[in-house]
Design a protein around this motif. Structure first.
Motif, PDB file in Angstrom:
ATOM      1  N   VAL A 141       0.856  -1.184   0.000  1.00 19.09           N
ATOM      2  CA  VAL A 141       0.000   0.000   0.000  1.00 19.09           C
ATOM      3  C   VAL A 141       0.890   1.232   0.000  1.00 19.09           C
ATOM      4  O   VAL A 141       2.046   1.189   0.432  1.00 19.09           O
ATOM      5  N   GLY A 142       0.348   2.344  -0.480  1.00 17.97           N
ATOM      6  CA  GLY A 142       1.096   3.583  -0.512  1.00 17.97           C
ATOM      7  C   GLY A 142       0.230   4.711  -1.015  1.00 17.97           C
ATOM      8  O   GLY A 142      -0.996   4.612  -1.057  1.00 17.97           O
ATOM      9  N   SER A 143       0.865   5.800  -1.423  1.00 16.45           N
ATOM     10  CA  SER A 143       0.144   6.988  -1.864  1.00 16.45           C
ATOM     11  C   SER A 143       1.035   7.783  -2.797  1.00 16.45           C
ATOM     12  O   SER A 143       2.264   7.749  -2.689  1.00 16.45           O
ATOM     13  N   SER A 144       0.430   8.517  -3.720  1.00 17.17           N
ATOM     14  CA  SER A 144       1.207   9.356  -4.636  1.00 17.17           C
ATOM     15  C   SER A 144       1.680  10.631  -3.954  1.00 17.17           C
ATOM     16  O   SER A 144       2.645  11.257  -4.384  1.00 17.17           O
ATOM     17  N   TRP A 156      -5.979   3.198   8.397  1.00 16.18           N
ATOM     18  CA  TRP A 156      -6.413   4.032   7.282  1.00 16.18           C
ATOM     19  C   TRP A 156      -5.171   4.657   6.654  1.00 16.18           C
ATOM     20  O   TRP A 156      -4.275   5.121   7.368  1.00 16.18           O
ATOM     21  N   VAL A 157      -5.129   4.671   5.333  1.00 21.10           N
ATOM     22  CA  VAL A 157      -4.098   5.389   4.600  1.00 21.10           C
ATOM     23  C   VAL A 157      -4.815   6.446   3.766  1.00 21.10           C
ATOM     24  O   VAL A 157      -5.566   6.123   2.842  1.00 21.10           O
ATOM     25  N   GLU A 158      -4.588   7.730   4.123  1.00 23.46           N
ATOM     26  CA  GLU A 158      -5.331   8.826   3.512  1.00 23.46           C
ATOM     27  C   GLU A 158      -4.365   9.792   2.843  1.00 23.46           C
ATOM     28  O   GLU A 158      -3.575  10.455   3.517  1.00 23.46           O
ATOM     29  N   PRO A 159      -4.386   9.884   1.502  1.00 23.11           N
ATOM     30  CA  PRO A 159      -3.456  10.779   0.811  1.00 23.11           C
ATOM     31  C   PRO A 159      -3.798  12.240   1.062  1.00 23.11           C
ATOM     32  O   PRO A 159      -4.962  12.598   1.251  1.00 23.11           O
ATOM     33  N   THR A 160      -2.796  13.079   1.100  1.00 25.86           N
ATOM     34  CA  THR A 160      -3.027  14.514   1.216  1.00 25.86           C
ATOM     35  C   THR A 160      -3.237  15.102  -0.172  1.00 25.86           C
ATOM     36  O   THR A 160      -2.873  14.513  -1.183  1.00 25.86           O
ATOM     37  N   GLY A 161      -3.852  16.278  -0.191  1.00 24.22           N
ATOM     38  CA  GLY A 161      -4.097  16.941  -1.467  1.00 24.22           C
ATOM     39  C   GLY A 161      -4.997  16.107  -2.359  1.00 24.22           C
ATOM     40  O   GLY A 161      -5.992  15.542  -1.913  1.00 24.22           O
ATOM     41  N   LYS A 162      -4.635  16.004  -3.603  1.00 21.87           N
ATOM     42  CA  LYS A 162      -5.406  15.226  -4.572  1.00 21.87           C
ATOM     43  C   LYS A 162      -4.674  13.936  -4.942  1.00 21.87           C
ATOM     44  O   LYS A 162      -4.717  13.472  -6.081  1.00 21.87           O
ATOM     45  N   GLY A 163      -4.021  13.367  -3.949  1.00 22.17           N
ATOM     46  CA  GLY A 163      -3.232  12.172  -4.208  1.00 22.17           C
ATOM     47  C   GLY A 163      -4.064  10.932  -4.442  1.00 22.17           C
ATOM     48  O   GLY A 163      -5.250  10.864  -4.087  1.00 22.17           O
TER      49      GLY A 163
END
Length: 381
Positions: free
Chosen positions: A52-55, A97-104
């Motif tokens: 799991v990850g985020s842009s 929970w994994v929640e991206p910041t901005g519009k990630g």
């Protein structure tokens, strides 16, 4: 590696039915109220670990809603099932929970998705669920279910059918504490994340935003398939139950190469799928629908026989459709068929050809789903 233990004692006392109740409580604690329609799409179910990850930089929260820290953008981390919950990077909790910041975007497995990620323990490991806005979910589904280069009116018809189907499944799964639907076509819809989005899929979804199909003020089971091979079917001839809006109609999907198929089976291949009947001697279509689909197929072996009915005719032998004939020669069985899918509801290739002829999306939908109405749902953009 040092782990922080949160609510570990509570988790250890929750078993069986009460374990699932605990998950519901934890999710409710950390899931803020949403004005938009949110879908919970299971991307991975009952696995031991998943990336799991985020842009963008992502906030990581535990089961109490507490912020544990952040994951840097464009990095992937293994979430793993461990005794007492789930481990992610340097943390351990009952869920994450994994929640991206901005519009990630979030990263799950090997794909990017909109929305946010819930990592939660399951009975056989862990499950990873994408919480995503319904309309943004459809941006991907339309590109997964149809070629994005098809006529816009066909894509718009698919958008309404897919939205309706998603909400039907969401209601059907209302007692499931973890997810509303999955991401595969065997039971749900093809959902591949942002990879299958395009300008045309966004346009089709936005042009039909919040619109669903209803029958007598209830959302319908708006199933669809690739092609019927010339005529769709009545639901009772496929699933045994009659739905008044799933009525057979002449189709417009003939002469599509993927809808004309031939499969040859050796007796050994059939026996591998149905081992209890022994060596296969005969395949006999016992009954067909009014439009030529096999509704009952008897397979005779040297140890017994088995009768497949309805959709089992297709799924047991992994056939494209149930519209076929059988010939026997040189010790093998050859099936020549038409269609791809269960032949209920909208034919996607039929929608393509109708759109090419100038029909709009509402005309296409009203042709394949009988007696339905177009109704709005409230969706916050």
């Amino acid at each position: 590696m040092k782990f922080q233990l949160f609510l570990a004692s509570l988790f250890s006392h929750i078993k069986g039915r009460h374990w699932w109740l605990g998950i519901v409580i934890w999710i409710a604690l950390v899931a803020p109220a949403q004005a938009s329609v949110i879908l919970r799409v299971a991307i991975e179910r009952d696995v031991k670990q998943v990336k799991v990850g985020s842009s963008t930089t992502a906030v990581v929260k535990d089961s109490s809603g507490r912020t544990l820290g952040q994951l840097p953008g464009m990095s992937a981390y293994y979430a793993q099932a461990v005794p007492g919950g789930v481990a992610l990077d340097k943390w351990q909790s009952n869920l994450f929970w994994v929640e991206p910041t901005g519009k990630g975007f979030v990263y799950i497995g090997d794909r990017w998705y909109r929305g946010r990620t819930l990592v939660v323990p399951s009975e056989k490991g862990l499950s990873v669920v994408n919480w995503v806005d319904l309309e943004e979910y459809l941006y991907s589904v339309i590109g997964g279910e149809m070629d994005s280069g098809w006529p816009l009116e066909a894509l718009k018809a698919q958008a309404i059918a897919a939205r309706t189907y998603a909400l039907y499944e969401r209601e059907k799964q209302r007692n499931n504490p973890i997810y509303d639907l999955g991401d595969t076509p065997d039971r749900w819809q093809i959902y591949q994340g942002v990879n299958s989005e395009s300008r045309t899929t966004l346009a089709a979804v936005d042009a039909t935003a919040g619109k669903v199909l209803t029958y007598r003020n209830r959302i319908i089971l708006s199933v669809f398939h690739a092609c019927s091979g010339g005529h769709t079917e009545n639901s009772e001839d496929v699933w045994g139950s009659r739905e008044p809006y799933l009525r057979a109609v002449p189709d417009f999907d003939q002469n599509i190469s993927e809808c004309n198929w031939i499969r040859t089976f050796s007796p050994t291949e059939i026996s591998a799928q149905i081992p209890e009947i022994g060596n296969v001697k005969q395949m006999i279509p016992e009954s067909t629908s009014p439009f030529g689909s096999v509704t009952s197929l008897k397979i005779v072996g040297d140890k017994g026989q088995k009768v497949l009915r309805g959709e089992d005719v297709r799924t047991a032998l992994k056939l494209k459709s149930t519209r076929f004939n059988v010939s026997n020669g040189n010790g093998s069985f050859t099936l020549r068929g038409l269609g791809y899918g269960h032949a209920l509801g909208m034919s996607q290739w039929g929608a393509y050809n109708l759109a090419k002829r100038g029909y709009n999306h509402l005309q296409i939908l009203n042709y394949y789903y009988k007696g339905v109405a177009l109704a709005p749902i409230q969706v916050k953009k």
